[in-house]
Design a protein around this motif. Structure first.
Motif, mmCIF file in Angstrom:
data_model
loop_
_atom_site.group_PDB
_atom_site.id
_atom_site.type_symbol
_atom_site.label_atom_id
_atom_site.label_comp_id
_atom_site.label_asym_id
_atom_site.label_seq_id
_atom_site.Cartn_x
_atom_site.Cartn_y
_atom_site.Cartn_z
ATOM 1 N N LYS A 172 -5.953 9.888 9.658
ATOM 2 C CA LYS A 172 -5.163 10.766 8.779
ATOM 3 C C LYS A 172 -5.496 10.541 7.103
ATOM 4 C CE LYS A 172 -1.067 11.324 11.419
ATOM 5 N NZ LYS A 172 0.425 11.017 11.455
ATOM 6 N N GLU A 173 -5.617 11.566 6.303
ATOM 7 C CA GLU A 173 -6.038 11.383 4.995
ATOM 8 C C GLU A 173 -4.820 10.645 4.399
ATOM 9 O OE1 GLU A 173 -6.623 15.232 3.287
ATOM 10 O OE2 GLU A 173 -8.623 15.427 4.129
ATOM 11 N N SER A 174 -3.578 10.704 4.847
ATOM 12 C CA SER A 174 -2.737 9.857 4.129
ATOM 13 C C SER A 174 -2.451 8.516 4.637
ATOM 14 C CB SER A 174 -1.298 10.690 4.385
ATOM 15 O OG SER A 174 -0.923 10.833 5.792
ATOM 16 N N ALA A 175 -3.244 8.037 5.743
ATOM 17 C CA ALA A 175 -3.209 6.724 6.487
ATOM 18 C C ALA A 175 -3.749 5.597 5.650
ATOM 19 C CB ALA A 175 -3.953 6.869 7.726
ATOM 20 N N VAL A 176 -2.954 4.390 6.146
ATOM 21 C CA VAL A 176 -3.263 3.042 5.340
ATOM 22 C C VAL A 176 -3.818 2.272 6.562
ATOM 23 C CG1 VAL A 176 -2.172 1.055 4.353
ATOM 24 C CG2 VAL A 176 -1.712 3.431 3.423
ATOM 25 N N LEU A 177 -4.846 1.560 6.171
ATOM 26 C CA LEU A 177 -5.618 0.399 6.993
ATOM 27 C C LEU A 177 -5.214 -0.963 6.438
ATOM 28 C CD1 LEU A 177 -7.434 0.112 9.624
ATOM 29 C CD2 LEU A 177 -9.126 -0.465 7.766
ATOM 30 N N VAL A 178 -4.496 -1.853 7.304
ATOM 31 C CA VAL A 178 -4.226 -3.230 7.338
ATOM 32 C C VAL A 178 -5.146 -4.162 8.123
ATOM 33 C CG1 VAL A 178 -2.474 -4.984 6.953
ATOM 34 C CG2 VAL A 178 -1.838 -2.549 6.151
ATOM 35 N N ASN A 179 -5.679 -5.070 7.387
ATOM 36 C CA ASN A 179 -6.438 -6.039 8.416
ATOM 37 C C ASN A 179 -6.079 -7.421 8.009
ATOM 38 O OD1 ASN A 179 -8.426 -7.121 9.936
ATOM 39 N ND2 ASN A 179 -10.169 -6.624 8.875
ATOM 40 N N THR A 180 -5.349 -8.308 8.721
ATOM 41 C CA THR A 180 -5.148 -9.583 8.707
ATOM 42 C C THR A 180 -6.022 -10.503 10.122
ATOM 43 O OG1 THR A 180 -3.100 -9.340 9.997
ATOM 44 C CG2 THR A 180 -3.058 -9.426 7.449
ATOM 45 N N ALA A 181 -6.925 -9.900 10.567
ATOM 46 C CA ALA A 181 -7.596 -10.159 11.674
ATOM 47 C C ALA A 181 -8.836 -10.999 11.308
ATOM 48 C CB ALA A 181 -7.656 -9.462 12.736
ATOM 49 N N ARG A 182 -9.940 -10.252 11.594
ATOM 50 C CA ARG A 182 -11.429 -10.907 10.859
ATOM 51 C C ARG A 182 -11.932 -9.766 10.278
ATOM 52 N NH1 ARG A 182 -9.633 -14.839 11.504
ATOM 53 N NH2 ARG A 182 -10.206 -16.635 13.169
ATOM 54 N N GLY A 183 -12.611 -10.006 9.176
ATOM 55 C CA GLY A 183 -13.307 -9.211 8.067
ATOM 56 C C GLY A 183 -14.503 -8.436 8.936
ATOM 57 N N ARG A 201 -10.934 -1.030 -6.735
ATOM 58 C CA ARG A 201 -10.178 0.051 -6.344
ATOM 59 C C ARG A 201 -8.606 -0.069 -6.719
ATOM 60 N NH1 ARG A 201 -13.055 4.203 -4.169
ATOM 61 N NH2 ARG A 201 -11.235 5.205 -3.688
ATOM 62 N N ASP A 202 -7.884 0.720 -7.205
ATOM 63 C CA ASP A 202 -6.300 0.756 -7.221
ATOM 64 C C ASP A 202 -5.839 0.964 -5.682
ATOM 65 O OD1 ASP A 202 -6.823 0.058 -9.860
ATOM 66 O OD2 ASP A 202 -6.258 2.144 -10.546
ATOM 67 N N ASP A 203 -6.623 1.587 -5.021
ATOM 68 C CA ASP A 203 -5.856 2.190 -3.632
ATOM 69 C C ASP A 203 -6.158 1.026 -2.468
ATOM 70 O OD1 ASP A 203 -8.649 2.496 -3.593
ATOM 71 O OD2 ASP A 203 -8.061 4.539 -3.062
ATOM 72 N N ALA A 206 -5.877 0.741 1.643
ATOM 73 C CA ALA A 206 -6.070 -0.726 2.544
ATOM 74 C C ALA A 206 -5.606 -1.757 1.988
ATOM 75 C CB ALA A 206 -7.598 -0.503 2.910
ATOM 76 N N GLY A 207 -5.133 -2.501 2.868
ATOM 77 C CA GLY A 207 -4.487 -4.015 2.516
ATOM 78 C C GLY A 207 -5.592 -4.881 3.373
ATOM 79 N N CYS A 210 0.634 -1.252 -0.066
ATOM 80 C CA CYS A 210 -0.014 -0.105 -0.101
ATOM 81 C C CYS A 210 0.956 1.180 0.020
ATOM 82 C CB CYS A 210 -0.893 0.049 1.171
ATOM 83 S SG CYS A 210 -2.421 -1.263 1.359
ATOM 84 N N VAL A 211 1.803 1.434 0.893
ATOM 85 C CA VAL A 211 2.668 2.243 0.967
ATOM 86 C C VAL A 211 3.420 2.713 -0.056
ATOM 87 C CG1 VAL A 211 4.759 3.567 2.271
ATOM 88 C CG2 VAL A 211 2.763 2.393 3.477
ATOM 89 N N ARG A 212 3.876 1.604 -1.025
ATOM 90 C CA ARG A 212 4.743 2.089 -1.993
ATOM 91 C C ARG A 212 3.857 1.768 -3.462
ATOM 92 N NH1 ARG A 212 8.655 4.976 -1.794
ATOM 93 N NH2 ARG A 212 9.320 4.103 -3.692
ATOM 94 N N ASN A 213 2.567 1.842 -3.368
ATOM 95 C CA ASN A 213 1.794 1.553 -4.248
ATOM 96 C C ASN A 213 2.027 0.451 -5.486
ATOM 97 O OD1 ASN A 213 -0.589 2.588 -5.696
ATOM 98 N ND2 ASN A 213 0.163 4.621 -5.742
#
Length: 326
Positions: free
Chosen positions: A225-236, A274-276, A256-257, A115-118
């Motif tokens: 933050k508008e620049s933030a990324v969310l990663v979820n490997t727990a539960r949907g 979505r590409d993001d 998001a990842g 996500c961070v490096r696109n």
């Protein structure tokens, strides 16, 4: 006395590992591909133990299978098993809590970096015939930023160690761990609101409970933050994915990842186009080594239970204590 272990459902290539372990203990292994409680009941009549991957093990199952001693879940979570009903029926429940800590922590970092490096967007652009570094803008330096954790157990602890070389600060929201415990493992304890406000990326590691369902919702995304990324490997279910899609469209966060989704496989969703958003198919747990450990550990524990030994990974210990002679 002969015992029967039923694998209610599985997507492994075979169950020869389980069969060998059962035969070595004088137990018979039977298999099914049950997807409903009714199918489980039909497949497991007279069974002493169930090994479950995804099949729902409900109160109706416990009512219908009076010989059941133990249910073993292939995995960390026991969402598919009605543990309260199991306990009421005197049935032990076991899981495999620590088989994939290295894999999940590595996968969460992989999603974060993608996500961070696109990475996915660049890959798609090149395959469409476009060679242009500007298509991934803006990308910001990772060093000096803050990685946040929602839930701070063994997997986040491993992540903190693994990302140390990236020069990230770590903050963690976990109401069940003390500030001293968290600090001793390399992170600063914060409240949920502060986590949202401070983190440049948040990695989700909470179980799915009434308390955490929809924890990351529209209100949470507005604080991030508008620049933030969310990663979820727990539960949907911890993430409201409709609200996430709206937040990404509104520019309330950068990407998001997700390795887990509320519906798996997913229903049609705006996230899919979505590409993001980087998506993987609930695979963070997987390596060839972890899958063997998962299967071996679960099978050995149900075999312990059916001969009266205490399982190593007992979710409801009161059952064992109440059925063990003084």
């Amino acid at each position: 006395m002969s015992h029967t272990v039923v694998v209610t459902d599985f997507d492994f290539p075979d169950v020869e590992l389980e069969r060998e372990l059962c035969e070595a203990h004088g137990a018979t292994l039977e298999t099914a591909q049950a997807t409903t409680p009714t199918e489980v009941i039909e497949a497991a009549a007279g069974a002493d133990a169930l090994l479950v991957q995804y099949a729902p093990i409900t109160e109706a199952v416990f009512d219908a299978l009076p010989d059941l001693v133990v249910v073993g879940r292939y995995g960390v979570g026991v969402d598919a098993v009605d543990v309260a009903s199991a306990t009421a029926h005197g049935v032990q429940v076991v899981n495999v809590p620590a088989y994939c800590e290295d894999e999940v922590s590595t996968h969460a970092i992989a999603l974060l970096l993608a996500c961070v490096r696109n990475v996915s967007n660049y890959d798609a652009e090149i395959k469409r015939g476009t060679w242009d570094w500007k298509r991934g803008r803006p990308i910001h330096r990772l060093r000096g930023r803050t990685l946040g954790f929602a839930g701070f157990g063994k997997i986040p602890e491993r992540m903190v160690k693994k990302v140390r070389g990236f020069g990230l600060d770590a903050v963690a929201y976990d109401p069940y761990r003390s500030a001293e415990e968290i600090a001793g493992r390399g992170a600063e304890k914060v409240e949920f609101e502060e986590l949202l406000e401070r983190a440049d990326a948040i990695s989700v590691h909470t179980p799915l409970t009434d308390e955490t369902r929809g924890l990351f919702d529209a209100d949470a995304f507005r604080v991030m933050k508008e620049s933030a990324v969310l990663v979820n490997t727990a539960r949907g279910g911890v993430v409201d994915t409709d609200a996430l899609a709206d937040a990404l469209t509104a520019g309330e966060l950068a990407g998001a990842g997700l390795d887990v989704l509320p519906e798996e496989p997913p229903e049609p969703s705006p996230l899919l186009d979505r590409d993001d958003v980087v998506l993987t198919p609930h695979v963070a747990w997987y390596s060839e080594e972890s899958i063997e450990e998962l299967r071996r550990t679960a099978t050995r524990d149900v075999l312990r239970a059916i001969v009266g030994e205490r399982p190593e990974n007992l979710v409801n210990p009161d059952v064992f204590e109440s059925t063990t002679p003084p």
